[in-house]
Design an enzyme around this catalytic site. Structure first.
Site, short mmCIF file in Angstrom:
data_model
loop_
_atom_site.label_atom_id
_atom_site.label_comp_id
_atom_site.label_asym_id
_atom_site.label_seq_id
_atom_site.Cartn_x
_atom_site.Cartn_y
_atom_site.Cartn_z
CB CYS A 115 -24.88 -10.41 66.48
SG CYS A 115 -23.18 -10.59 67.07
CG ASP A 152 -23.29 -13.80 69.75
OD1 ASP A 152 -23.11 -12.91 70.60
OD2 ASP A 152 -24.10 -13.68 68.82
CG ASN A 166 -25.12 -17.43 59.53
OD1 ASN A 166 -25.52 -18.57 59.33
ND2 ASN A 166 -25.66 -16.66 60.47
CG LEU A 167 -23.02 -16.70 53.71
CD1 LEU A 167 -23.30 -16.95 52.24
CD2 LEU A 167 -22.25 -17.87 54.32
#
Length: 327
Positions: A177, A122, A62-63
Site C-alpha cells: 500500500c 497487510d 489511514n483515514l
C-alpha cells in the site's frame, strides 16, 4: 423487531446460524483498511468475541480507507479506537484489544481458544505465519489482500489447503500500500467479501468458502474466483522464526543494507539476494540457514535461490524496521 431479525430470516443462516455466531470467538489480525468493514459487519451480526491484534496508532493517512476511525482517534492505538467503535455499535460483542504483532512466537497464544482467524494484516510474513499455524491447528483462516485497485479474499486451512498451496512461490515483485497506493472503496469491497466468508464459516452456511478464492478488480469493475480444493501443499516450505529463535550454530544471513539496522546475530553475515546462486554462499553441512530481512520478502527470494543448489533446512526471519514498524 430484534437486532438480528433480518439475518435470521435468511434460510441458509437462520436461528441456528445466529446461535453459532454468538458462541464464536475470532482472532482478527490487523485493525486497518480490511478490518474497517470486517469488524463492524461481524460485530453488527452478533459475533460473540473478537481478539483484535495490531501494533499501530491511527494516523491521518489511514483515514481515507480505515473508516472505523475519525479525527478524534489520531494518535490512539488502533485496537483501542476500534474496540470503542464496536462497543458503540453492539455491546453484545466482547472485544479484546491487543497492542502487538502476530509472529512465530506469539501466534499460538493469540490464536488460543478461537474458532477462526481473520488475516487483515497487510503483512507478507504475518499471512504465512497465520496460515502455517492454522494448518497445524486445524483452524479455518480467511485471508485477504489489496494493492492499488485490486485484491482477493480466500478461505484456507480448516480442512482446506493452506495459503502456501495457492501461493507457493514469491512473485517477481510484491507490491505494498505504501509503494503502490490503495483506493478505499476497493479495500471496502474486499473486506466485505472477507467478512461474508467468515460469517459463512462461523454460522455453518453451505457451501463453505473454505477452499475458494474470490478476486475483485476495481478498475475493470469485475469479480472472479476459483476453487482450490485438493491443491497440493509444497514439498519444501521455509518457515518464519522469531529473532529470538535463532540458535547457536545457525548460519545467519542479514539481507538488509547496513543502514537498515544492526546485524540480528553476532555471527551474522551480510549478503544481497542476488549473491545466492551457483557458486554463491552456502552453510556448512548440517547447519540451518536463517535468512533475515525487514519484511520477509527478500528472505523468501534468497531461500528460493539457495534451495536450488542446497538441500538443507532454511528458515526465514522478518525483523521489522529499527523504529518498531511492522513489516
Amino acid at each position: 423487531m430484534s437486532r438480528y431479525a433480518r439475518q435470521v430470516a435468511v434460510p441458509e443462516f437462520g436461528p441456528r446460524g445466529q446461535d453459532r455466531l454468538a458462541a464464536a470467538h475470532v482472532l482478527v489480525v490487523g485493525a486497518g483498511g480490511l478490518a474497517a468493514p470486517v469488524l463492524p459487519y461481524l460485530a453488527g451480526a452478533g459475533l460473540g468475541r473478537i481478539r483484535l491484534v495490531d501494533p499501530d496508532r491511527v494516523e491521518i493517512g489511514n483515514l481515507h480507507r480505515q473508516t472505523l476511525f475519525g479525527m478524534d482517534d489520531l494518535g490512539r492505538p488502533k485496537v483501542q479506537a476500534a474496540a470503542a467503535a464496536l462497543a458503540r455499535l453492539n455491546p453484545e460483542t466482547a472485544v479484546e484489544p491487543v497492542t502487538g504483532t502476530l509472529g512465530p512466537g506469539s501466534v499460538a497464544d493469540l490464536a488460543r481458544d478461537v474458532d477462526l482467524v481473520l488475516d487483515c494484516a497487510d503483512s507478507f510474513a504475518a499471512s504465512y505465519v497465520a496460515s502455517d499455524h492454522c494448518r497445524e491447528a486445524g483452524l479455518p483462516l480467511v485471508s485477504a489482500s489489496v494493492i492499488g485497485t485490486a485484491g482477493y479474499a480466500g478461505g484456507f486451512c480448516g480442512g482446506a489447503p493452506s495459503l502456501r498451496a495457492i501461493f507457493p512461490d514469491l512473485p517477481e515483485r510484491l507490491g505494498s500500500c505504501a509503494e503502490d497506493g490503495v483506493l478505499g472503496p476497493v479495500v471496502g469491497v474486499v473486506g466485505a467479501l472477507q467478512a461474508q466468508m467468515a460469517l459463512a464459516v462461523l454460522a455453518g452456511m453451505a457451501p463453505s468458502p473454505l477452499g475458494r478464492v474470490v478476486s475483485y478488480d476495481g478498475l475493470a469493475h469485475r469479480t472472479g474466483g476459483f476453487s482450490f480444493i485438493g491443491a497440493p501443499e509444497p514439498a519444501r516450505a521455509p518457515r518464519f522464526l522469531d529473532p529470538g529463535e535463532i540458535a547457536p550454530g545457525d548460519w545467519v544471513v542479514d539481507l538488509r543494507a547496513p543502514d537498515e539496522g544492526p546485524l540480528p546475530h553476532p555471527d551474522a553475515h551480510r549478503h544481497a539476494v542476488d549473491a545466492f546462486g551457483p557458486g554463491g554462499p552456502t552453510p556448512a553441512p548440517g547447519q540451518r540457514a536463517v535468512l533475515c530481512c525487514r519484511s520477509g520478502q527478500r528472505s523468501w527470494s534468497a531461500a528460493e535461490r539457495l534451495s536450488r543448489h542446497w538441500q538443507g533446512e532454511i528458515a526465514l526471519v522478518a525483523l521489522g524496521s529499527p523504529t518498531g514498524e511492522t513489516p
